[in-house]
Design an enzyme around this catalytic site. Structure first.
Site, PDB file in Angstrom:
ATOM      1  N   CYS A   1       0.469   3.226   6.361  1.00  0.00           N
ATOM      2  CA  CYS A   1       0.847   1.730   6.626  1.00  0.00           C
ATOM      3  C   CYS A   1       0.612   0.836   5.439  1.00  0.00           C
ATOM      4  O   CYS A   1       0.112   1.013   4.433  1.00  0.00           O
ATOM      5  CB  CYS A   1      -0.095   1.294   7.710  1.00  0.00           C
ATOM      6  SG  CYS A   1      -1.737   1.214   7.352  1.00  0.00           S
TER       7      CYS A   1
ATOM      8  N   CYS B   1       0.735  -1.135   0.044  1.00  0.00           N
ATOM      9  CA  CYS B   1       0.011  -0.166  -0.023  1.00  0.00           C
ATOM     10  C   CYS B   1       0.897   1.133  -0.124  1.00  0.00           C
ATOM     11  O   CYS B   1       0.340   2.497  -0.233  1.00  0.00           O
ATOM     12  CB  CYS B   1      -1.169   0.072   1.218  1.00  0.00           C
ATOM     13  SG  CYS B   1      -1.984  -1.344   1.271  1.00  0.00           S
TER      14      CYS B   1
ATOM     15  N   HIS C   1      -9.799   2.407  -1.216  1.00  0.00           N
ATOM     16  CA  HIS C   1      -8.126   1.910  -1.249  1.00  0.00           C
ATOM     17  C   HIS C   1      -7.977   1.015  -2.194  1.00  0.00           C
ATOM     18  O   HIS C   1      -7.667  -0.133  -1.850  1.00  0.00           O
ATOM     19  CB  HIS C   1      -7.899   1.304   0.105  1.00  0.00           C
ATOM     20  CG  HIS C   1      -6.560   1.018   0.192  1.00  0.00           C
ATOM     21  ND1 HIS C   1      -5.706   1.951  -0.106  1.00  0.00           N
ATOM     22  CD2 HIS C   1      -6.022   0.131   1.243  1.00  0.00           C
ATOM     23  CE1 HIS C   1      -4.113   0.984   0.274  1.00  0.00           C
ATOM     24  NE2 HIS C   1      -4.702   0.108   1.026  1.00  0.00           N
TER      25      HIS C   1
HETATM   26  C1  LIG Z   1      -2.196  -1.385   4.684  1.00  0.00           C
HETATM   27  C2  LIG Z   1      -3.621  -1.570   4.185  1.00  0.00           C
HETATM   28  O1  LIG Z   1      -4.134  -0.550   3.649  1.00  0.00           O
HETATM   29  S1  LIG Z   1      -4.441  -2.863   4.888  1.00  0.00           S
HETATM   30  C3  LIG Z   1      -6.071  -2.893   4.294  1.00  0.00           C
HETATM   31  C4  LIG Z   1      -6.146  -3.639   3.000  1.00  0.00           C
HETATM   32  N1  LIG Z   1      -7.516  -3.810   2.784  1.00  0.00           N
HETATM   33  C5  LIG Z   1      -8.270  -4.735   3.087  1.00  0.00           C
HETATM   34  O2  LIG Z   1      -7.595  -5.562   3.786  1.00  0.00           O
HETATM   35  C6  LIG Z   1      -9.609  -4.796   2.582  1.00  0.00           C
HETATM   36  C7  LIG Z   1     -10.460  -4.936   3.752  1.00  0.00           C
HETATM   37  N2  LIG Z   1     -12.136  -4.945   3.485  1.00  0.00           N
HETATM   38  C8  LIG Z   1     -12.464  -6.194   3.064  1.00  0.00           C
HETATM   39  O3  LIG Z   1     -11.818  -7.282   3.048  1.00  0.00           O
HETATM   40  C9  LIG Z   1     -14.120  -6.084   2.790  1.00  0.00           C
HETATM   41  O4  LIG Z   1     -14.322  -4.778   2.324  1.00  0.00           O
HETATM   42  C10 LIG Z   1     -14.925  -6.297   3.922  1.00  0.00           C
HETATM   43  C11 LIG Z   1     -14.691  -7.906   4.277  1.00  0.00           C
HETATM   44  C12 LIG Z   1     -14.720  -5.537   4.996  1.00  0.00           C
HETATM   45  C13 LIG Z   1     -16.284  -6.390   3.714  1.00  0.00           C
HETATM   46  O5  LIG Z   1     -16.774  -6.776   2.732  1.00  0.00           O
HETATM   47  P1  LIG Z   1     -18.339  -7.228   2.077  1.00  0.00           P
HETATM   48  O6  LIG Z   1     -19.112  -7.611   3.038  1.00  0.00           O
HETATM   49  O7  LIG Z   1     -18.156  -7.721   0.642  1.00  0.00           O
HETATM   50  O8  LIG Z   1     -18.693  -5.666   1.900  1.00  0.00           O
HETATM   51  P2  LIG Z   1     -19.877  -5.075   1.630  1.00  0.00           P
HETATM   52  O9  LIG Z   1     -19.733  -4.043   0.536  1.00  0.00           O
HETATM   53  O10 LIG Z   1     -21.109  -5.855   1.162  1.00  0.00           O
HETATM   54  O11 LIG Z   1     -20.636  -4.366   2.887  1.00  0.00           O
HETATM   55  C14 LIG Z   1     -21.382  -5.022   3.838  1.00  0.00           C
HETATM   56  C15 LIG Z   1     -22.334  -4.318   4.165  1.00  0.00           C
HETATM   57  O12 LIG Z   1     -22.038  -2.978   4.848  1.00  0.00           O
HETATM   58  C16 LIG Z   1     -22.694  -2.126   4.545  1.00  0.00           C
HETATM   59  N3  LIG Z   1     -21.837  -0.934   4.459  1.00  0.00           N
HETATM   60  C17 LIG Z   1     -20.381  -0.611   4.350  1.00  0.00           C
HETATM   61  N4  LIG Z   1     -20.067   0.566   4.757  1.00  0.00           N
HETATM   62  C18 LIG Z   1     -21.252   1.290   5.267  1.00  0.00           C
HETATM   63  C19 LIG Z   1     -21.255   2.547   5.680  1.00  0.00           C
HETATM   64  N5  LIG Z   1     -20.183   3.395   5.477  1.00  0.00           N
HETATM   65  N6  LIG Z   1     -22.520   3.037   5.956  1.00  0.00           N
HETATM   66  C20 LIG Z   1     -23.785   1.899   6.038  1.00  0.00           C
HETATM   67  N7  LIG Z   1     -23.484   0.826   5.324  1.00  0.00           N
HETATM   68  C21 LIG Z   1     -22.280   0.220   5.042  1.00  0.00           C
HETATM   69  C22 LIG Z   1     -22.911  -2.276   3.064  1.00  0.00           C
HETATM   70  O13 LIG Z   1     -24.140  -1.684   2.354  1.00  0.00           O
HETATM   71  C23 LIG Z   1     -23.525  -4.009   3.047  1.00  0.00           C
HETATM   72  O14 LIG Z   1     -24.673  -3.959   3.480  1.00  0.00           O
HETATM   73  P3  LIG Z   1     -25.762  -5.186   2.787  1.00  0.00           P
HETATM   74  O15 LIG Z   1     -25.064  -6.217   3.056  1.00  0.00           O
HETATM   75  O16 LIG Z   1     -27.059  -4.705   3.654  1.00  0.00           O
HETATM   76  O17 LIG Z   1     -25.654  -4.756   1.354  1.00  0.00           O
END
Ligand SMILES: CC(=O)SCCNC(=O)CCNC(=O)[C@H](O)C(C)(C)COP(=O)(O)OP(=O)(O)OC[C@H]1O[C@@H](n2cnc3c(N)ncnc32)[C@H](O)[C@@H]1OP(=O)(O)O
Length: 445
Positions: free
Chosen positions: A431, A95, A396
């Protein structure tokens, strides 16, 4: 004979461009990393009239790369309207890629080796590489090298008797040394620092509110070029609320237990974690002379940078905490403290990552024991934190985040200095997987 290479030149930030970021599986499903980076680059070329220009260098990368993209950034340069004699190369620091690319090119500008450069990055989850397992790969390579049809058949025969070898290997966010995802690693750190669900949701809410307001106010109008019918980041939710965020189910840290074996509360949700995202960004740098000769705007100087690593392997703790060590080194070297900073651009890998970083700097014992400081490093004024939103709201696309943040920071310090008549500074902290942290200091020019 003394070297005639100047070592004190400034590297200035002229401006940035990105395509709108899009949640994985949505707008950019049929779009490659090369398509996205070329679009971000071409938007930058158009904005600053660089058609046919030979730049000193274009550097960037992607965290998830298809094997055909052996020099993705060079291919994007060849697909752009920059002069094809512009050199380019790929770099990868998870990242931290986009910001590390900026460090690489600005160092060359400061040394007088080049006059101009672009740094950036791109990533796609929607067009991510899918690999095959080692045994199938070896059989295919052997068949490819076979000299006769018989040898080819012989190489491939074991595959027929092992259908499981055909199973694809999809990329994930797991750390190779621990097998844990970024989210699971962060969950351990979140629990250790006692970061609450409410505090995380508050960061997430602010990120959406700030990014949404900045879009409405036109802040991104000269930083983002519409692409594939999308003109804004499609993850930002102007209608999210504390109540909606509070309803989301935890996704990471669900089986964590404390030292006494009691279950720990799971607090990390889809709302306070960055979504998987596609996108690309690019930032234009130059020596001051190069920019002024072309009447290009000079927003800020790229003052200095520091990269750190942490040992997260033993104990699986602190994977995303390397910026905690990098920032004190960076600021101290520049004779600054947290109080001298006007804007804190801290990448929101997870809301909890920001909160554990801030908590560590406020903790005198941690700063003494882990960072070798004489006491607490200090407190970040929350009103200066990610004022126009960050990764929770924008999304991201791993290697593209550094460019997004840099362009935002340069524009913010420039506007603040113009408004107040005094110089303004931004601290950037990203990070990265592998226990790495890339940080930089930007000052209004
Ligand atoms: C150094 C670094 O940067 S490390 C970071 C690297 N990045 C990562 O590791 C990515 C991490 N993220 C992920 O793996 C995925 O996004 C997860 C597992 C967190 C979520 O995945 P999913 O379950 O597919 O997310 P999804 O988009 O379907 O959201 C789940 C629910 O939350 C809701 N939601 C998410 N954000 C919001 C919000 N801000 N407000 C309201 N509702 C929200 C969605 O609408 C969805 O609702 P629904 O099921 O009724 O449709």
């Amino acid at each position: 004979m003394a070297s005639s290479i100047p070592t004190t030149r400034e590297a200035v930030i002229i401006g940035g461009n990105r395509i709108p970021f899009s949640r994985a599986g949505k707008k950019y499903v049929r779009t490659s990393n090369q398509d996205m980076f070329t679009a971000a680059l071409e938007g930058l070329v158009a904005r600053f009239g660089l058609q046919g220009e030979r730049l000193g260098e274009v550097v960037g990368g992607a965290v998830l790369k298809n094997s055909r993209d052996f020099n993705l950034i060079r291919e994007s340069v060849l697909g752009s309207s920059l002069a094809p004699v512009t050199p380019a190369y790929d770099l990868q620091q998870a990242c931290g890629t986009g910001l590390e690319a900026a460090i690489a090119v600005t160092n060359k500008i400061k040394l007088g080796q080049i006059e101009s450069a672009v740094a950036g990055g791109t990533d796609t989850i929607s067009d991510a590489p899918i690999a095959v397992g080692d045994r199938l790969r070896r059989a295919l390579l052997q068949a490819n090298h076979a000299r006769s049809t018989g040898d080819r058949v012989k190489a491939l025969l074991p595959v027929l008797s092992h259908p499981k070898w055909l199973a694809p290997e999809t990329p994930d966010t797991g750390e190779p040394r621990t097998g844990l995802s970024m989210g699971e690693h962060q969950a351990i750190t979140t629990a250790k620092w006692g970061i609450t669900r409410e505090a995380q949701d508050e960061i997430a809410l602010k990120s959406h509110q700030n990014l949404y307001r900045a879009w409405e106010e036109g802040f991104f109008d000269d930083l983002v070029t519409p692409f594939r019918g999308l003109s804004r980041d499609d993850n930002v939710r102007g209608d999210t609320s504390a109540e909606k965020l509070a309803k989301l189910k935890p996704v990471f840290g669900k089986s964590l237990t404390g030292e006494d074996g009691a279950p720990q509360p799971a607090t990390m949700t889809a709302g306070n974690s960055t979504p998987l995202t596609d996108g690309a960004s690019a930032v234009l740098f130059g020596s001051r002379d190069w920019a002024e000769e072309r009447n290009l705007p000079v927003l800020a100087t790229f003052v200095d940078a520091e990269t750190a690593g942490v040992d997260f392997v033993h104990g699986h703790e602190g994977l995303l905490m390397a910026p905690v060590a990098a920032v004190p080194r960076l600021l101290t070297r520049n004779g600054l403290t947290l109080e001298d900073i006007d804007f804190f651009e801290i990448h929101e890998a997870f809301a909890a990552t920001v909160l554990t970083t801030l908590a560590a700097w406020e903790d005198a014992d941690y700063c003494r024991d882990e960072l070798g400081l004489s006491g607490a490093f200090g407190k970040v004024d929350r009103s200066k934190l990610n004022v126009n939103g960050s990764s929770l709201a924008a999304g991201h696309p791993f290697a593209a985040t550094g460019g997004r943040i840099l362009a935002t920071a340069a524009k913010l310090v420039h506007a603040r200095a113009a408004e107040t008549g005094t110089p303004a500074r931004a601290l950037i902290s990203v990070c990265a997987a592998g226990g790495l942290g890339v940080t930089a200091l930007v000052e209004s020019a």
